[in-house]
Design a protein around this motif. Structure first.
Motif, PDB file in Angstrom:
ATOM      1  N   PRO A   1     -31.699  45.441 109.551  1.00 50.88           N
ATOM      2  CA  PRO A   1     -31.871  45.302 111.008  1.00 50.88           C
ATOM      3  C   PRO A   1     -30.748  44.494 111.661  1.00 50.88           C
ATOM      4  O   PRO A   1     -30.945  43.350 112.081  1.00 50.88           O
ATOM      5  CB  PRO A   1     -33.219  44.592 111.121  1.00 50.88           C
ATOM      6  CG  PRO A   1     -33.320  43.769 109.880  1.00 50.88           C
ATOM      7  CD  PRO A   1     -32.599  44.532 108.806  1.00 50.88           C
TER       8      PRO A   1
ATOM      9  N   ALA B   1     -31.371  42.973 115.182  1.00 52.63           N
ATOM     10  CA  ALA B   1     -32.276  41.814 115.167  1.00 52.63           C
ATOM     11  C   ALA B   1     -31.558  40.566 114.645  1.00 52.63           C
ATOM     12  O   ALA B   1     -31.746  39.461 115.161  1.00 52.63           O
ATOM     13  CB  ALA B   1     -33.494  42.126 114.294  1.00 52.63           C
ATOM     14  N   ILE B   2     -30.703  40.753 113.624  1.00 55.97           N
ATOM     15  CA  ILE B   2     -29.955  39.611 113.089  1.00 55.97           C
ATOM     16  C   ILE B   2     -28.996  39.079 114.145  1.00 55.97           C
ATOM     17  O   ILE B   2     -28.887  37.865 114.364  1.00 55.97           O
ATOM     18  CB  ILE B   2     -29.184  40.031 111.817  1.00 55.97           C
ATOM     19  CG1 ILE B   2     -30.169  40.376 110.694  1.00 55.97           C
ATOM     20  CG2 ILE B   2     -28.228  38.932 111.370  1.00 55.97           C
ATOM     21  CD1 ILE B   2     -29.515  41.063 109.505  1.00 55.97           C
TER      22      ILE B   2
ATOM     23  N   ARG C   1     -29.263  39.332 117.399  1.00 50.58           N
ATOM     24  CA  ARG C   1     -30.023  38.696 118.485  1.00 50.58           C
ATOM     25  C   ARG C   1     -30.473  37.293 118.063  1.00 50.58           C
ATOM     26  O   ARG C   1     -30.322  36.333 118.808  1.00 50.58           O
ATOM     27  CB  ARG C   1     -31.221  39.567 118.838  1.00 50.58           C
ATOM     28  CG  ARG C   1     -31.946  39.150 120.097  1.00 50.58           C
ATOM     29  CD  ARG C   1     -32.859  40.251 120.623  1.00 50.58           C
ATOM     30  NE  ARG C   1     -33.777  40.703 119.584  1.00 50.58           N
ATOM     31  CZ  ARG C   1     -33.883  41.953 119.163  1.00 50.58           C
ATOM     32  NH1 ARG C   1     -33.144  42.905 119.684  1.00 50.58           N
ATOM     33  NH2 ARG C   1     -34.733  42.275 118.210  1.00 50.58           N
ATOM     34  N   ALA C   2     -31.008  37.186 116.847  1.00 48.24           N
ATOM     35  CA  ALA C   2     -31.483  35.876 116.376  1.00 48.24           C
ATOM     36  C   ALA C   2     -30.325  34.887 116.256  1.00 48.24           C
ATOM     37  O   ALA C   2     -30.461  33.709 116.586  1.00 48.24           O
ATOM     38  CB  ALA C   2     -32.190  36.044 115.033  1.00 48.24           C
TER      39      ALA C   2
ATOM     40  N   LEU D   1     -34.137  41.790 104.774  1.00 49.63           N
ATOM     41  CA  LEU D   1     -33.510  41.377 106.029  1.00 49.63           C
ATOM     42  C   LEU D   1     -31.990  41.314 105.881  1.00 49.63           C
ATOM     43  O   LEU D   1     -31.256  42.006 106.572  1.00 49.63           O
ATOM     44  CB  LEU D   1     -34.076  40.011 106.444  1.00 49.63           C
ATOM     45  CG  LEU D   1     -33.533  39.428 107.739  1.00 49.63           C
ATOM     46  CD1 LEU D   1     -33.903  40.304 108.923  1.00 49.63           C
ATOM     47  CD2 LEU D   1     -34.063  38.010 107.937  1.00 49.63           C
TER      48      LEU D   1
ATOM     49  N   THR E   1     -35.956  36.309 113.425  1.00 53.61           N
ATOM     50  CA  THR E   1     -36.365  37.711 113.265  1.00 53.61           C
ATOM     51  C   THR E   1     -37.834  37.825 112.877  1.00 53.61           C
ATOM     52  O   THR E   1     -38.480  38.818 113.196  1.00 53.61           O
ATOM     53  CB  THR E   1     -35.510  38.454 112.213  1.00 53.61           C
ATOM     54  OG1 THR E   1     -35.737  37.863 110.947  1.00 53.61           O
ATOM     55  CG2 THR E   1     -34.034  38.397 112.544  1.00 53.61           C
TER      56      THR E   1
ATOM     57  N   ASP F   1     -40.025  37.053 116.393  1.00 52.39           N
ATOM     58  CA  ASP F   1     -40.018  37.908 117.581  1.00 52.39           C
ATOM     59  C   ASP F   1     -40.535  39.314 117.284  1.00 52.39           C
ATOM     60  O   ASP F   1     -40.450  40.198 118.137  1.00 52.39           O
ATOM     61  CB  ASP F   1     -38.621  37.951 118.217  1.00 52.39           C
ATOM     62  CG  ASP F   1     -37.619  38.751 117.393  1.00 52.39           C
ATOM     63  OD1 ASP F   1     -38.009  39.278 116.339  1.00 52.39           O
ATOM     64  OD2 ASP F   1     -36.460  38.836 117.805  1.00 52.39           O
TER      65      ASP F   1
ATOM     66  N   SER G   1     -39.383  41.540 115.353  1.00 53.54           N
ATOM     67  CA  SER G   1     -38.416  42.568 114.963  1.00 53.54           C
ATOM     68  C   SER G   1     -38.440  42.803 113.455  1.00 53.54           C
ATOM     69  O   SER G   1     -38.194  43.920 112.999  1.00 53.54           O
ATOM     70  CB  SER G   1     -37.010  42.222 115.453  1.00 53.54           C
ATOM     71  OG  SER G   1     -36.621  40.957 115.014  1.00 53.54           O
ATOM     72  N   TYR G   2     -38.751  41.776 112.692  1.00 58.72           N
ATOM     73  CA  TYR G   2     -38.833  41.937 111.234  1.00 58.72           C
ATOM     74  C   TYR G   2     -39.979  42.888 110.880  1.00 58.72           C
ATOM     75  O   TYR G   2     -39.821  43.789 110.061  1.00 58.72           O
ATOM     76  CB  TYR G   2     -39.039  40.565 110.586  1.00 58.72           C
ATOM     77  CG  TYR G   2     -39.093  40.567 109.069  1.00 58.72           C
ATOM     78  CD1 TYR G   2     -37.962  40.817 108.309  1.00 58.72           C
ATOM     79  CD2 TYR G   2     -40.281  40.277 108.393  1.00 58.72           C
ATOM     80  CE1 TYR G   2     -38.008  40.795 106.914  1.00 58.72           C
ATOM     81  CE2 TYR G   2     -40.334  40.249 107.004  1.00 58.72           C
ATOM     82  CZ  TYR G   2     -39.198  40.506 106.276  1.00 58.72           C
ATOM     83  OH  TYR G   2     -39.248  40.487 104.903  1.00 58.72           O
TER      84      TYR G   2
ATOM     85  N   HIS H   1     -39.093  46.458 111.786  1.00 56.35           N
ATOM     86  CA  HIS H   1     -38.124  46.955 110.813  1.00 56.35           C
ATOM     87  C   HIS H   1     -38.837  47.366 109.523  1.00 56.35           C
ATOM     88  O   HIS H   1     -38.574  48.438 108.962  1.00 56.35           O
ATOM     89  CB  HIS H   1     -37.087  45.858 110.561  1.00 56.35           C
ATOM     90  CG  HIS H   1     -36.330  45.975 109.285  1.00 56.35           C
ATOM     91  ND1 HIS H   1     -35.451  46.997 109.026  1.00 56.35           N
ATOM     92  CD2 HIS H   1     -36.331  45.200 108.163  1.00 56.35           C
ATOM     93  CE1 HIS H   1     -34.930  46.837 107.818  1.00 56.35           C
ATOM     94  NE2 HIS H   1     -35.451  45.761 107.274  1.00 56.35           N
TER      95      HIS H   1
END
Lengths: 470, 470
Positions: free
Chosen positions: A124, A127-128, A130-131, A316, A358, A361, A363-364, A367
């Protein structure tokens, strides 16, 4: 400061750097000689002094010139010939390190159905990013300081809540973050083992367990692994016969077989371990690939003699290094001392922060949901593809990216892997997973790394070229 | 995807989360019960379905509810009481772990003149952010994949060029990246030592060397450290008497004394080491604080029996974990196997990339230049301040942030440190650095952590309260 360098035309800085490089190459500037002053060279080149400063800085970072504070820049010594000489790759036996090193050091033109991770574009990335960007907006301490000895408290609290939801009661202080799942297991081995101790592992098992335990100078005993966990009769026999201190295993989506522990076997393993006072490391790094949690030793035992190991490398990112240990409070205290002694502090607070972001929020989770479906389809397709080559999956895993397969006609996996390597294909032959060397005709395939259409033909040729059995 | 979550009013998501939390707390939703469907609850709350999805995701990440793929969300089991229970801090002896653990786990209200790093706001936060943002614009592989077994090639090439400029010829393949300087030393100890071996260390030396070597189950012999390195006569005697396998030292800006090795002593140390076939770990993590490089064992020896250790924890960031080992090619091969076995792969490629970014764009050099001046002023000011309390610096370091000082009237450093801890001040008493326990009246001060105006009074009170000598 932000953007200051980006706004300066790169070509002008590059031109100054090139001019200096030419003078050094032609010996117009000799080793040890002082470079022109920034002001003088800026005037000579028709650029601003700040452009020359940047060019000199970059050349200094490259080691071509050196700054002496208060005195200016000087040409560095001659570069050693060794810098240019590439070393030939090492020819190695097909041993527990073979797959690791071939996979980790593969060049971009190599294909890796033998490796133990997903392709980067299955991870992802958004997501990474963004975090990470969110963390860059926080204070300097997170970016610069050592973390607390146990690692980021917020991530440990989140993990403790997830464990609780699963039925495993653990305080956040019973969780110790580490740089990776492997480093976490290494720390536990250091804490629990003495050289000469005996450790039980599954046969087959993750090849790096053998490598790791060898580093601890302990004896290793293998117990056959079945479709629902270790063979319980053989496990009990091994405990009685060898008096091991520790059993190291994966319960969910066992590596390499993809099998998962049944409740019945889990209970018997714990009963036998209690009878002989054997501790257990349950390496749970494939947990998040399961559609639903299968039985866990840590949950049944309540972290009394079982240590849970986890990490985010498979689901991740393996670049953002963060694993963890959940264990008894008194063991955690000892493990912290050992981690301080051997790594000074826990894992990177930045890494823990990215993982936390991640996980928090959603997203993890999203994913993982997508990943499980994609992997289920891929397992089915790759099993069919391998079947066409006469290679049969012996288990049908409920998740994850491994298929544990039998080669046709008793072909030797190591011979097939060596043949495939000639065509730049990294495979994982069965015996690297087997301490008793009883998996010669087996092979582990990573279905997510089988997307390249050239792979079936290469495997087919390697099968044919590998020596036929006696 | 980017920014999708940020644009949604946090208050609406929070309101949905609160509503679910209240229902669970009041048992209107019992453990195991299915949550309202997303569509139904969105209508009931007057929000969009995506807001409910986000709220459920966040609650799932907290562990309060659980997602079952294809089936919806369910209330998780009850939270364990242990989650709420804070553990009391452990009362420990003033041993080599004392300073580490008190410093790393200090609460924000504590002051830490005893710790071994700079305050976060002395570190180059803007440069770290810029380097990280640049990496986020690159491909997914760097953010998601394992790195090569030796670690990022570009950073190793840059280090090799810097070593060459210093007179140390090493190919980039002779450099192995690790997660930290300490982890690098640990790896070398694992490679070179067997339990029961003897290792020579400086007396005094960095306290964590003792902790680390204890983890390796080796004997430790201390050699007195002078203003220009180890006492060469005593060093030669120790080698003849104890037949050690290894000597572990800092050459430049030695911890805790701040002294630097002279060329004369360096040569004699290497001659004695060669006569007794002793290997040397030269931990060089303070190198970049020096105004000009002082003599180095690694440079004189050319990485024959000396291993160079470096890291960026002290000068760039301790949160971005990246250290390195430079050693003989055959040792590097063995060290790679050990690092794969115990940590699977090298350090975080993301961490190595951030370090490379700040080293390549000149921002690291600029930061160091400013830092050296700032520390020189601070060392002078703090020496004067301590002098006013009767505490005398016994060496005048040419760089770095340590002052090694004698307490007045033979006061016991451990007693003073215990007193200071009552006022939330972490000190580093002399004997934690001394394997022979001959530094009872010494204390190491970190000048960069002495900025708080309350510190002199606390130290003064601790000195008075500490028991007078017999």
């Amino acid at each position: 400061m932000e953007g200051e360098d980006e706004n300066r035309p790169a070509s002008r800085t590059g031109a100054v750097m090139d001019a200096i490089r030419r003078r050094i190459a032609s010996r117009a500037l000799a080793p040890g000689e002082r470079l022109p002053s920034i002001r003088a060279f800026a005037a000579a080149m028709g650029v601003s002094p700040s452009t020359v400063v940047e060019a000199y800085d970059r050349l200094a970072a490259e080691g071509l010139i050196r700054a002496r504070p208060g005195s200016g820049f000087y040409v560095a010594g001659a570069l050693p010939l060794a810098l240019a000489a590439a070393q030939p790759p090492v020819e190695r036996a097909v041993d527990p390190f073979w797959v690791s090193r071939q996979s980790l050091d593969a060049t971009p033109d190599m294909l890796r159905p033998g490796c133990g991770w997903l392709p980067a574009d299955w991870m992802p990335g958004a997501a990474i990013r963004r975090a990470t960007r969110a963390l860059l907006r926080t204070d300097d301490a997170l970016l610069a300081d050592y973390g607390a000895t146990r690692g980021a408290p917020a991530l440990r609290r989140l993990l403790a809540r997830q464990f609780a939801a699963e039925g495993l009661e653990a305080s956040p202080d019973q969780i110790l973050l580490a740089a990776s799942g492997t480093q976490a297991i290494d720390l536990v081995c250091r804490f629990l083992l003495r050289p000469g101790d005996t450790v039980v592992i599954d046969d087959p098992c993750y090849f790096n367990f053998q490598a790791l335990l060898r580093a601890h100078r302990v004896q290793v005993v293998g117990v056959p692994y079945t479709a629902e966990g270790p063979d319980v009769a053989r496990f009990a026999e091994a405990l009685a016969a060898h008096r091991p201190r520790l059993y190291v295993t994966n319960s969910a989506l066992h590596n390499p077989t993809g099998a998962s522990l049944s409740a019945r076997v889990a209970h018997r393993v714990l009963t036998a371990a209690a009878a002989h006072d054997v501790k257990i490391v349950e390496d749970d790094i494939f947990a998040d690939f399961e559609p639903e949690p299968s039985p866990r030793l840590a949950v049944l035992d309540g972290l009394s003699r079982v240590v849970r190991i986890g990490s985010f490398s498979k689901t991740l990112s393996a670049s953002i290094r963060c694993g963890y240990i959940a264990a008894r409070p008194d063991w955690i205290e000892g493990l912290i001392d050992l981690q301080v002694a051997t790594n000074f502090g826990g894992p990177s607070p930045l890494a823990a922060g990215i993982v936390l972001g991640t996980l928090s929020d959603g997203s993890y989770r999203k994913h993982l949901d997508a990943l499980r479906g994609r992997l289920a389809r891929r397992r089915r397709d790759v099993a069919a593809l391998l079947g066409g080559l006469g290679i049969r999956a012996v288990t049908e895993p409920r998740g994850g990216f491994y298929l544990w397969c039998r080669l046709p006609d008793g072909r030797d996996g190591a011979a097939v892997a060596r043949q495939a390597m000639r065509e730049k294909l990294v495979l994982a032959p069965g015996n690297v997973f087997s301490v008793t060397q009883t998996a010669a005709d087996m092979m582990r395939f990573n279905v997510a790394q089988m997307g390249d259409p050239a792979i079936p033909d290469i495997i087919g040729r390697a099968l044919r070229a590998a020596e036929a059995p006696a």
